[in-house]
Design a protein around this motif. Structure first.
Motif, short mmCIF file in Angstrom:
data_model
loop_
_atom_site.label_atom_id
_atom_site.label_comp_id
_atom_site.label_asym_id
_atom_site.label_seq_id
_atom_site.Cartn_x
_atom_site.Cartn_y
_atom_site.Cartn_z
N LEU A 19 0.83 -1.20 0.00
CA LEU A 19 0.00 0.00 0.00
C LEU A 19 0.87 1.26 0.00
N GLU A 22 2.33 1.86 -3.47
CA GLU A 22 1.37 2.46 -4.40
C GLU A 22 1.18 3.94 -4.11
N ARG A 23 1.10 4.30 -2.82
CA ARG A 23 0.95 5.72 -2.47
C ARG A 23 2.17 6.51 -2.91
N THR A 52 -2.12 3.51 -11.22
CA THR A 52 -1.56 3.39 -9.88
C THR A 52 -2.55 3.90 -8.83
N GLN A 53 -3.26 4.96 -9.16
CA GLN A 53 -4.31 5.44 -8.25
C GLN A 53 -5.37 4.36 -8.05
N GLU A 56 -4.03 1.63 -5.74
CA GLU A 56 -4.12 2.05 -4.34
C GLU A 56 -5.53 1.82 -3.82
N THR A 60 -6.68 -0.65 -0.82
CA THR A 60 -7.50 -0.11 0.27
C THR A 60 -8.72 -1.00 0.49
#
Length: 202
Positions: A19, A22-23, A52-53, A56, A60
């Motif tokens: 995570l 990715e952020r 990529t967003q 993420e 999540t």
């Protein structure tokens, strides 16, 4: 998370790092896009930023399904955050001090470094998904199936861009967009074949 075929704490650490990667990737792509000179590359990175967003968001959702805290930190996650921030700083440093072509190349190398870690994370998530048939494995398999093809593109295509931009900077004929992009490479073997075939594309 019940353990079956994998170590529970290890999977938790992998997901925390994934995570955070990715952020960090969102910030790295944002910086890289601002350094891009080649219009095709800028468009490519814009697409990868949006993917990529989405990745993420997928992770999540995984955290929610598994009852995990998306903000929980670990030593490994802290390192991932540090590495991501360092890559963004490297791109900004290059933009401030180098000519545009050199800054673009630095940005490309930073994306490759970030995507190498990201691709590895998802490969490992896939391994966990294959190792069991409990809820954790099923949740991870669904996420892996949604993301893996994108991750292959991000790594192998950007590595191709990086190679060709370097070749161009050395004053030699470059193939732009790179063969990996033209041939829509999705595997390491495909990337190797594309690189071997580049001479025929000059």
């Amino acid at each position: 998370m019940a353990s079956k075929g994998y170590d529970q704490s290890g999977v938790k650490e992998l997901l925390l790092q994934s995570l955070e990667t990715e952020r960090g990737g969102i910030k790295i792509y944002t910086a890289a896009i601002s350094a891009a000179v080649n219009e095709d590359l800028r468009e490519e990175w814009q697409e990868y930023l949006e993917e990529t967003q989405h990745h993420e968001e997928v992770l999540t959702h995984v955290f929610g399904e598994l009852g995990m805290d998306t903000e929980e930190m670990s030593p490994g996650r802290e390192v991932c955050a540090h590495n991501g921030a360092s890559l963004v700083a490297a791109i900004e440093l290059a933009k401030a001090n180098a000519d545009p072509a050199a800054a673009e190349l630095v940005a490309c190398e930073c994306v490759v470094l970030a995507e190498t870690k990201d691709h590895s994370n998802w490969e490992l998530i896939g391994k966990v998904a294959e190792s069991a048939d409990d809820k954790v494995a099923k949740v991870l398999k669904a996420a892996y199936d949604e993301v893996e093809e994108d991750e292959d593109h991000h790594l192998y295509h950007t590595k191709g861009w990086c190679r060709e931009l370097w070749i161009q900077s050395l004053g030699m004929p470059a193939v732009l967009p790179p063969p990996e992009e033209v041939k829509k490479v999705e595997t390491a073997i495909g990337a190797a074949r594309a690189e071997q075939a580049r001479e025929d594309m000059l």
